[in-house]
Scaffold this active site. Structure first.
Site, PDB file in Angstrom:
ATOM      1  N   GLU A 255       0.882  -1.128  -0.183  1.00 48.19           N
ATOM      2  CA  GLU A 255      -0.443   0.094   0.294  1.00 48.19           C
ATOM      3  C   GLU A 255       1.134   1.025   0.003  1.00 48.19           C
ATOM      4  O   GLU A 255       1.925   1.396   1.069  1.00 48.19           O
ATOM      5  CB  GLU A 255      -0.926   0.307   1.599  1.00 48.19           C
ATOM      6  CG  GLU A 255      -1.476   1.160   1.294  1.00 48.19           C
ATOM      7  CD  GLU A 255      -2.355   1.362   2.104  1.00 48.19           C
ATOM      8  OE1 GLU A 255      -3.045   2.606   2.734  1.00 48.19           O
ATOM      9  OE2 GLU A 255      -1.994   0.618   3.538  1.00 48.19           O
ATOM     10  N   CYS A 289      -2.931   8.783   3.644  1.00 50.20           N
ATOM     11  CA  CYS A 289      -2.784   8.264   1.622  1.00 50.20           C
ATOM     12  C   CYS A 289      -4.142   8.286   1.056  1.00 50.20           C
ATOM     13  O   CYS A 289      -3.775   8.509  -0.138  1.00 50.20           O
ATOM     14  CB  CYS A 289      -2.061   7.306   1.560  1.00 50.20           C
ATOM     15  SG  CYS A 289      -3.020   5.430   2.663  1.00 50.20           S
TER      16      CYS A 289
END
Length: 489
Positions: A255, A289
């Site tokens: 990720e 994020c």
């Protein structure tokens, strides 16, 4: 001369159920970003430390995977309960090393405990298959089996929750795990290790080694006994892990970064859009994020929306939430992060953006603070609209119609999250089919659910987490063909 040396906590690596003296004898200092004070020292681990942890995990996995899954789930629930019992201390630890505001740290701790319980439920839910054979007197079975030893590389922005996001699905499916925490925020992981040490979890199932990514992270990824590396971090860190893992063709789950577009259509509820985008931008001081990283607003409502979102950003109070009331945003995690955000804004202004709010560091004498900032007239091809900011900076530009908005949103190397604000179902459905991102939020802030699936496209990553699909990341298949030719008597 004349000063007093104040001792700070010094942690030790946790390997095979024991806190051990690290082999390097050197340490990494951890800084409180709100006060710039040293608050702890952690081991500057070596490749030998990483290898020892992997060996311990490998030994433990042989018996751990033979336990019924429901028994493995019981260990997760026990740890989840220990997290709840230590919520206040854990939340303060997160605030002191990461700068997150206390209410958000408390949510992170509670969510982590809930995640342990949620993943424990999959003990009775993950399953294999029986497949029809083309041959008579034959059955085909597809078993779902653990991978083995998992290496988990943690980020600094949600460091405590990411322990559970990697550990819980790994353990319930029969794997063991070795973690490397971020050097900026390792304290919470060591406090978690203390809870594990007091639990009934068998030795070696959970291991923790701190140190530099180029040393410990690389050693874990390159170790042939590691079956998968799960990393949450930057694109650069992900590429480094892939390179190290390539020699052994080790599976990676990554990720990475994001540059989430938020599209505001002319029929949008502008008050809702301004509030949701502001919340998605300032949460954790913009260091998330899946934050709204760039805004595209339709020309006819651009002025009104910009006024509303600027006012919402301006009302954001920043400070040290452990000592100040009503704080919604803390400091950035480090001096380097502050420098990077300053440089991003300076470059944006140089590229033609206008500062509608903020735009320079605060005048506080201590702490890595940067105020909520709004930039307008941003150009699509400039860095501020293409590269991750990871700070409370909101760049805005305009579009003419939905075709242009979708094209602008997709014009990016990242593909993690996105959002759109509109009252039109037709627009929503078209956006869902044409926006090239792993997640899209409609008329709400960017924040995922544990039962969903958090996965990025393009440079935002490989694989994903959460929900039943996240559990599948930690399993591999074994197909067995059974021919049974015993004639009927």
């Amino acid at each position: 001369m004349g000063t007093t040396q104040v001792s700070v906590p010094r942690y030790q690596n946790f390997i095979d159920g024991e806190f051990i003296q690290d082999s390097s004898q050197s340490t990494i200092t951890v800084i409180n970003p709100a006060t710039e004070e040293v608050i702890s020292e952690v081991p500057n681990g070596t490749a030998a430390d990483a290898d020892a942890a992997v060996l311990a995990a490998e030994r433990a996995q042989k018996s751990w995977c033979k336990l019924p899954a429901i028994e493995r789930a019981g260990h997760l629930r026990e740890i989840g309960q220990a997290i709840r019992q230590n919520k206040d201390a854990l939340a303060r630890t997160i605030v002191e090393e990461q700068g997150k505001v206390l209410p958000l740290a408390e949510v992170e701790v509670s969510f982590t405990a809930d995640y342990m319980d949620y993943m424990a439920e999959f003990a009775r839910r993950y399953e294999g298959e029986i497949i029809q054979s083309d041959r008579a007197n034959e059955n085909i079975f597809l078993f779902k089996l653990p991978i083995g030893v998992i290496a988990g590389v943690l980020p600094w922005n949600f460091p405590f929750f990411l322990i559970a996001r990697k550990m819980a699905p790994a353990l319930v499916t029969g794997n063991t795990i070795v973690f490397k925490p971020s050097s900026e925020t390792p304290n919470n992981a060591f406090e978690f290790a203390k809870l594990v040490a007091k639990s009934r979890l068998p030795k070696g199932v959970f291991n923790l080694v701190s140190g530099a990514g180029a040393v410990v992270g690389k050693a874990l990824a390159a170790n042939p006994k590691v079956g998968m590396v799960s990393l949450t971090g930057s694109v650069g860190a992900g590429v480094a892990i892939m390179r190290a893992a390539a020699e052994n063709v080790t599976k990676v789950s990554l990720e990475l970064g994001g540059k989430a577009p938020a599209i505001v259509m002319p029929d949008a509820d502008l008050d809702l859009a301004a509030k949701a985008i502001r919340n998605s931008r300032v949460i954790n001081t913009g260091q998330v994020c899946n934050c709204a990283e760039r805004v595209y607003v339709q020309e006819s409502v651009a002025q009104k929306f910009t006024e509303k979102v600027t006012a919402a950003m301006k009302a954001t109070k920043y400070g040290d939430s452990l000592h100040e009331e009503g704080v919604e945003m803390g400091p950035l995690v480090s001096k380097q992060q502050l420098h990077d955000v300053e440089a991003s804004v300076a470059q944006a202004v140089k590229d033609g953006a206008k500062v509608a709010l903020g735009g320079k560091r605060t005048e506080r004498k201590q702490g890595f603070y940067y105020p909520a900032t709004v930039l307008t007239d941003c150009k699509q091809k400039t860095d501020i609209m293409q590269k991750e900011i990871f700070g409370p900076v909101l760049p805005i530009t305009t579009f003419k119609d939905l075709d242009e908005a979708i094209d602008l949103a997709n014009d990016c190397e990242y593909g993690l999250t996105s959002s759109i604000y509109t009252q039109s179902l037709d627009v929503v459905m078209r956006a869902c089919n044409e926006i090239k991102f792993g997640e899209t939020y409609v008329n709400r802030e960017n924040f995922e659910a544990m039962q969903g699936f958090h996965a990025g496209w393009r440079k935002s990553g490989i694989g994903g987490a959460d929900g039943k699909h996240g559990v599948e990341e930690y399993l591999q298949t074994h197909v067995v063909y059974v021919a049974h030719n015993q004639p009927k008597k």
